[in-house]
Write a protein that holds these residues in place. Sequence first.
Motif, PDB file in Angstrom:
ATOM      1  N   VAL A 167       0.866  -1.166   0.000  1.00  0.00           N
ATOM      2  CA  VAL A 167       0.000   0.000   0.000  1.00  0.00           C
ATOM      3  C   VAL A 167       0.904   1.218   0.000  1.00  0.00           C
ATOM      4  CG1 VAL A 167      -0.265   0.015   2.507  1.00  0.00           C
ATOM      5  CG2 VAL A 167      -1.944   1.188   1.114  1.00  0.00           C
ATOM      6  N   GLN A 168       0.628   2.144  -0.901  1.00  0.00           N
ATOM      7  CA  GLN A 168       1.450   3.343  -1.005  1.00  0.00           C
ATOM      8  C   GLN A 168       0.537   4.557  -1.133  1.00  0.00           C
ATOM      9  OE1 GLN A 168       4.236   3.411  -4.248  1.00  0.00           O
ATOM     10  NE2 GLN A 168       5.468   4.947  -3.249  1.00  0.00           N
ATOM     11  N   VAL A 169       0.716   5.503  -0.218  1.00  0.00           N
ATOM     12  CA  VAL A 169      -0.071   6.731  -0.235  1.00  0.00           C
ATOM     13  C   VAL A 169       0.520   7.666  -1.282  1.00  0.00           C
ATOM     14  CG1 VAL A 169      -0.749   8.744   1.120  1.00  0.00           C
ATOM     15  CG2 VAL A 169      -0.725   6.487   2.183  1.00  0.00           C
ATOM     16  N   THR A 170      -0.342   8.160  -2.169  1.00  0.00           N
ATOM     17  CA  THR A 170       0.135   9.070  -3.211  1.00  0.00           C
ATOM     18  C   THR A 170      -0.285  10.509  -2.954  1.00  0.00           C
ATOM     19  OG1 THR A 170      -1.791   8.567  -4.571  1.00  0.00           O
ATOM     20  CG2 THR A 170       0.209   7.283  -4.983  1.00  0.00           C
ATOM     21  N   ASN A 171      -1.334  10.704  -2.140  1.00  0.00           N
ATOM     22  CA  ASN A 171      -1.804  12.056  -1.886  1.00  0.00           C
ATOM     23  C   ASN A 171      -2.657  12.080  -0.626  1.00  0.00           C
ATOM     24  OD1 ASN A 171      -2.849  14.661  -2.025  1.00  0.00           O
ATOM     25  ND2 ASN A 171      -3.023  14.608  -4.240  1.00  0.00           N
ATOM     26  N   ILE A 172      -2.516  13.113   0.178  1.00  0.00           N
ATOM     27  CA  ILE A 172      -3.383  13.337   1.332  1.00  0.00           C
ATOM     28  C   ILE A 172      -3.895  14.774   1.243  1.00  0.00           C
ATOM     29  CG2 ILE A 172      -3.575  13.471   3.836  1.00  0.00           C
ATOM     30  CD1 ILE A 172      -1.298  11.517   4.073  1.00  0.00           C
ATOM     31  N   LYS A 173      -5.215  14.917   1.295  1.00  0.00           N
ATOM     32  CA  LYS A 173      -5.836  16.230   1.316  1.00  0.00           C
ATOM     33  C   LYS A 173      -6.580  16.363   2.632  1.00  0.00           C
ATOM     34  CE  LYS A 173      -6.445  16.418  -3.651  1.00  0.00           C
ATOM     35  NZ  LYS A 173      -7.391  16.501  -4.770  1.00  0.00           N
ATOM     36  N   VAL A 174      -6.356  17.441   3.334  1.00  0.00           N
ATOM     37  CA  VAL A 174      -7.018  17.678   4.615  1.00  0.00           C
ATOM     38  C   VAL A 174      -7.794  18.981   4.528  1.00  0.00           C
ATOM     39  CG1 VAL A 174      -6.679  18.050   7.085  1.00  0.00           C
ATOM     40  CG2 VAL A 174      -5.223  16.429   5.880  1.00  0.00           C
ATOM     41  N   TRP A 175      -9.065  18.922   4.910  1.00  0.00           N
ATOM     42  CA  TRP A 175      -9.923  20.090   4.935  1.00  0.00           C
ATOM     43  C   TRP A 175     -10.476  20.284   6.337  1.00  0.00           C
ATOM     44  CZ3 TRP A 175     -10.509  16.956   0.516  1.00  0.00           C
ATOM     45  CH2 TRP A 175     -10.221  17.596  -0.694  1.00  0.00           C
ATOM     46  N   PHE A 181     -10.738  16.849   8.280  1.00  0.00           N
ATOM     47  CA  PHE A 181     -11.306  15.710   7.571  1.00  0.00           C
ATOM     48  C   PHE A 181     -10.339  15.382   6.440  1.00  0.00           C
ATOM     49  CE2 PHE A 181     -15.065  13.211   6.894  1.00  0.00           C
ATOM     50  CZ  PHE A 181     -15.044  12.895   5.553  1.00  0.00           C
ATOM     51  N   ALA A 182      -9.870  14.140   6.354  1.00  0.00           N
ATOM     52  CA  ALA A 182      -8.821  13.806   5.387  1.00  0.00           C
ATOM     53  C   ALA A 182      -9.323  12.875   4.290  1.00  0.00           C
ATOM     54  CB  ALA A 182      -7.641  13.159   6.104  1.00  0.00           C
ATOM     55  N   PHE A 183      -8.797  13.101   3.104  1.00  0.00           N
ATOM     56  CA  PHE A 183      -8.989  12.208   1.967  1.00  0.00           C
ATOM     57  C   PHE A 183      -7.615  11.676   1.585  1.00  0.00           C
ATOM     58  CE2 PHE A 183     -12.676  14.947   1.701  1.00  0.00           C
ATOM     59  CZ  PHE A 183     -13.687  14.035   1.484  1.00  0.00           C
ATOM     60  N   VAL A 184      -7.496  10.366   1.532  1.00  0.00           N
ATOM     61  CA  VAL A 184      -6.226   9.723   1.226  1.00  0.00           C
ATOM     62  C   VAL A 184      -6.356   9.012  -0.117  1.00  0.00           C
ATOM     63  CG1 VAL A 184      -4.541   8.004   1.980  1.00  0.00           C
ATOM     64  CG2 VAL A 184      -5.741   9.384   3.673  1.00  0.00           C
ATOM     65  N   THR A 185      -5.433   9.293  -1.022  1.00  0.00           N
ATOM     66  CA  THR A 185      -5.358   8.578  -2.289  1.00  0.00           C
ATOM     67  C   THR A 185      -4.198   7.604  -2.186  1.00  0.00           C
ATOM     68  OG1 THR A 185      -6.120  10.565  -3.423  1.00  0.00           O
ATOM     69  CG2 THR A 185      -5.171   8.840  -4.785  1.00  0.00           C
ATOM     70  N   MET A 186      -4.450   6.343  -2.529  1.00  0.00           N
ATOM     71  CA  MET A 186      -3.418   5.316  -2.355  1.00  0.00           C
ATOM     72  C   MET A 186      -3.455   4.312  -3.491  1.00  0.00           C
ATOM     73  SD  MET A 186      -5.297   3.660   0.901  1.00  0.00           S
ATOM     74  CE  MET A 186      -7.035   4.004   0.951  1.00  0.00           C
ATOM     75  N   ASP A 187      -2.314   3.655  -3.670  1.00  0.00           N
ATOM     76  CA  ASP A 187      -2.191   2.533  -4.595  1.00  0.00           C
ATOM     77  C   ASP A 187      -2.132   1.266  -3.744  1.00  0.00           C
ATOM     78  OD1 ASP A 187      -2.064   4.317  -6.697  1.00  0.00           O
ATOM     79  OD2 ASP A 187       0.120   4.288  -6.794  1.00  0.00           O
ATOM     80  N   ILE A 188      -2.974   0.288  -4.086  1.00  0.00           N
ATOM     81  CA  ILE A 188      -3.060  -0.958  -3.324  1.00  0.00           C
ATOM     82  C   ILE A 188      -2.728  -2.109  -4.263  1.00  0.00           C
ATOM     83  CG2 ILE A 188      -4.563  -2.449  -1.943  1.00  0.00           C
ATOM     84  CD1 ILE A 188      -6.329   0.133  -1.551  1.00  0.00           C
ATOM     85  N   ASP A 189      -1.859  -3.001  -3.810  1.00  0.00           N
ATOM     86  CA  ASP A 189      -1.482  -4.162  -4.603  1.00  0.00           C
ATOM     87  C   ASP A 189      -1.351  -5.357  -3.666  1.00  0.00           C
ATOM     88  OD1 ASP A 189      -0.779  -5.757  -6.707  1.00  0.00           O
ATOM     89  OD2 ASP A 189       1.129  -4.755  -7.128  1.00  0.00           O
ATOM     90  N   GLY A 190      -2.078  -6.414  -3.939  1.00  0.00           N
ATOM     91  CA  GLY A 190      -2.005  -7.602  -3.097  1.00  0.00           C
ATOM     92  C   GLY A 190      -2.456  -8.836  -3.851  1.00  0.00           C
TER      93      GLY A 190
END
Length: 168
Positions: A18-26, A41-50
Amino acid sequence: MTIFDIYYSTKSPSLLCVQVTNIKVWLYDFEEVEDKGLREFAFVTMDIDGDFTSLFTFNTKAIFVSVIVEYETSTHKRNQIMLWSTTIMKNSITRIKSHKTLNKYSLYDITNSFNGVNGTYIIEWNVIPKVGMIKYGRANSNESKFVCSFPMINNNTSINFDYSDYSL
């Protein structure tokens, strides 16, 4: 048969990442809760591989996979929040490869602010058998975990941090 199933339950997925590519906090005003006021309030964009193929045995009905974030604050020593989940059925695709995935579930802290704490992003799973007990698993190696800080917010404005260039 039970001993055979216990032997196979000790297996781990052959690939977990799992790799976080972006975090946006409002800042958001939660008017509908008792504790009214601004919260981060956070939005996390991530790449998931399993690859969960190795967890399927003759007794596996489904596998519940989730991504959680763990972090520590000055008031709470252990915080765990589920960000994303899916269920893999026996006859479906057993490999998860998802890019630019946004968290499914709300991400906000009990203290109203992430305050720049470090979060560790981890893949967990539950093997749901046809017969027997549900088995729990978790990524243990450092290669399967991703650590990064929540961004700080100043002066009631939101800011974006892009972790796409961040490497382990």
